[in-house]
Enzyme design. Sequence first.
Site: not given
Ligand code: ADP
Length: 173
Positions: A90, A128, A41, A17
Amino acid sequence: MTVAVLPASFDPITRGHVDIIARASGLFDRLIVAVYARPKKAVLFPLEERVAMVGESVAGLPGVEVMAFDSLLVDFMREVGARVVVRGLRWVSDFEFEFQQASANRMLLPGLETVCLFASTDYVFFSSSIIKEIAEHAGDVSAMVPDPVARRLIERFSPLSAGASREVTSSTS
Ligand code: ADP
């Protein structure tokens, strides 16, 4: 002035992130990192702690602010005067979700654009949920999350070792 919003639950924020936030911060005048108050969630960390971890992890990045929101994303965007959503991509599975979400958001707020940045290869497998699972089993996640997050995960899952490291720190200082 272009204002962008990067929304997520950040439970907790990862180095993946932070990478997207840092790269996006160079593209917009103002980037609001928006923490969902009540994601669908179940979350490990309460809102205040998620916001604090994001704040500590992005401190010093120019033009980046951290806010919490508890409404429809498009309503939050109207409130802050933003018309760009930033997300990270991703895998192909991310694409399906992001495309659907971007289309719905644009229908709700005409003129809204979603900008997706490809994950850096070093961070592409960080999520996460995987990180929480590793930390729950006392695995080392320090390369995957910013330091303030690693500290909180240890406190949460291995309070004894967190206490021990505090003792060491205080007895040596
Ligand atoms: P949420 O479920 O609250 O949306 P996520 O962490 O799954 O949270 O995703 C939030 C955003 O961050 C999404 O666009 C996801 O693709 C992006 N994201 C999550 N992890 C990564 C990572 N390792 N590298 C790049 N983008 C990421």
